[in-house]
Design an enzyme around this catalytic site. Structure first.
Site, short mmCIF file in Angstrom:
data_model
loop_
_atom_site.label_atom_id
_atom_site.label_comp_id
_atom_site.label_asym_id
_atom_site.label_seq_id
_atom_site.Cartn_x
_atom_site.Cartn_y
_atom_site.Cartn_z
CG ASP A 150 66.50 -3.05 -20.85
OD1 ASP A 150 67.14 -4.01 -20.41
OD2 ASP A 150 65.90 -3.06 -21.93
CG HIS B 116 74.35 -6.75 -18.20
ND1 HIS B 116 75.06 -7.85 -18.62
CD2 HIS B 116 73.39 -6.54 -19.13
CE1 HIS B 116 74.57 -8.26 -19.77
NE2 HIS B 116 73.55 -7.49 -20.10
CG HIS C 212 66.00 -11.13 -20.72
ND1 HIS C 212 67.05 -10.41 -21.24
CD2 HIS C 212 65.84 -12.18 -21.58
CE1 HIS C 212 67.49 -11.00 -22.35
NE2 HIS C 212 66.77 -12.07 -22.58
#
Ligand code: SDX
Length: 437
Positions: free
Chosen positions: A365, A307, A266
């Site tokens: 990210d 994702h 995460h």
């Protein structure tokens, strides 16, 4: 809501079961399965891949289109036209503020940025090399010890002041984690500076100098906070909602969200991306890591890719990539070796059949870590930055959940353990095969 229904034929039941269906303003219809319990059935959905756990008006994601809306506004427009605090107002209140409302909100947040002086003593208890996420989990949870005046979660006024306090104080606490690790004095917030500018000042300023923050870096930092602000019912937001459903105070709920975000699957992914790029070391090693990521027997995954919802480009990654180019150009780091590896890795992954077939695109990210490293932020602070941006999303969902007819969240299970058996005395009992732990 609609009057549509789904009719379920269940083996062993004579009559079919009608399940009401509801339509939102966007996205898939949902089946209300609550009636199944009365028929003696649960639904089964580990990881909540197909479960709408709540109704919400805050953020909408269309994973197939790579679409992300905050209260209806596309993320790329907010990232380029708005700023983090205006987006905070939008997430909390549902509409963009007028000029006066914006100025009042900025003023409120600015004047809540200081923390109780006793909190500085908390840091003395941590070793200098404690992970800043460990410090944040502890300290944010402890904030409830200082704000007894605003812990009545049934009072919307208390909920709003807690939201203001958390949004305002997270950068101050985040910077304190960094200063503690550096053995440098904590920097007080400077009310003359903007939100992101103030954060960078508290991170890298010292009492010996006047504030001097590069405006390009401050804008990039503001955009990083904005791009992390909210993301529907992700793992940490769902944790905050679940914690809040028990009536826990907002500081405890946000601390639970921070703990959940820490995981590398995460919010810990940005730190993991940098570690992966450093481990790859050179573009010539990329193929080896791509093969590892594809190997079912190898737990290695390409950090920053894939994702649960986006099966297209993460719209935040696109904006993050532009910001990355701006920052590295401003700092004269266009030839940054990690950026070279990242860009080559992205290009290979987007052409590789495995990643194309599984729709694994770069996520938020993938580039944020490179920007933060270029700004001088250490990798173990990356998820703290993510948590600082995400706090407004967490608190908006917490407030929305409390505004509804609140029920404590309590999922059920498919039990496959031992059936009833009688206790036997320990003497004479033989050692049994224990479950793995
Ligand atoms: C965030 O939910 C959110 O909104 C989160 C977030 C937010 O803003 O809150 O967007 C922030 O958490 C972004 C994601 C950051 N995490 C990473 O970058 C870590 C690497 N990514 C993976 O761990 C993974 O993609 C997840 C956890 C993000 C998503 O996992 P899912 O949805 O549970 O998908 P999966 O694990 O079932 O994977 C599907 C397939 C699997 O192969 P098969 O079993 O079908 O053969 O794709 C493979 C996986 O092995 N796969 C990957 C991969 N991600 C998935 N293979 C290699 N590298 C990867 N990164």
């Amino acid at each position: 809501m609609t009057d549509k229904k789904a009719t379920l034929k269940i083996d062993g039941l004579d009559e079919a079961v009608d399940l009401p269906m509801y339509s939102g303003t966007m996205g898939p219809d949902v089946l209300d399965v609550r009636g199944l319990t009365g028929k003696g059935y649960f639904t089964y959905d580990p990881g909540f891949v197909s479960t709408a756990a709540c109704e919400s008006k805050i953020t909408y994601i269309d994973g197939a289109k790579g679409q992300l809306l905050h209260r209806g506004y596309p993320i790329d427009q907010l990232a380029t036209e708005s700023d983090f605090l205006e987006t905070c107002y939008l997430l909390l209140h549902g509409e963009l503020p007028s000029e006066n409302e914006y100025e009042e909100f900025v003023d409120i947040i600015t004047n809540h940025t200081m923390v109780h002086e006793s909190i500085t003593r908390f840091f003395r208890g941590f070793h200098h090399d404690s992970h800043p996420m460990a410090m944040m989990c502890g300290i944010v949870g402890a904030l409830s010890a200082f704000y007894h005046d605003s812990l009545d979660i049934t009072d919307p006024r208390h909920r709003l002041i807690s939201a203001h306090r958390l949004i305002a104080k997270m950068p101050t606490l985040a910077a304190m984690c960094y200063k503690h690790s550096q053995g440098q004095p904590f920097m007080y917030p400077d009310n003359k500076l903007g939100y992101a500018e103030n954060f960078l000042h508290m991170m890298f300023g010292t009492p010996c100098d006047d504030p001097k923050v590069n405006p390009v870096l401050a804008r990039a930092m503001d955009r990083i906070f904005l791009l992390h602000a909210d993301h529907e019912q992700n793992a940490s937001t769902s944790t905050v909602r679940l914690a809040g459903s028990s009536g826990a105070n907002p500081f405890a709920c946000i601390a639970a969200g921070i703990a959940t975000l820490w995981g590398p699957a995460h919010g810990g992914a940005n730190e993991a991306v940098l570690k992966m790029l450093e481990e790859i070391g050179d573009v010539s090693n990329i193929d080896e890591f791509i093969d590892k990521a594809k190997d079912k027997n190898d737990p290695f995954r390409l950090m920053g890719f894939g994702h649960r919802v986006y099966k297209n480009f993460d719209p935040r990654a696109k904006v993050m990539k532009e910001t990355c180019d701006e920052v590295l150009s401003e700092l004269g780091l266009e030839d940054d070796p990690l950026l070279k590896i990242a860009k080559r890795l992205e290009q290979i992954a987007l052409e590789d059949e495995y990643f194309v077939q599984k729709k694994l695109y770069p996520n938020v990210d993938f580039y944020s870590g490179i920007i933060m490293k270029a700004i001088g932020i250490p990798t173990d602070m990356f998820t703290v930055i993510f948590a600082t941006g995400r706090t407004v999303g967490w608190i908006a969902h917490w407030h929305e959940m409390l505004g509804e007819a609140m029920k404590i969240g309590r999922p059920r299970q498919l039990y496959t353990g031992a059936t009833p058996r009688d206790y036997t005395p320990r003497n004479g009992r033989k050692a049994a095969d224990k479950s793995d732990f």
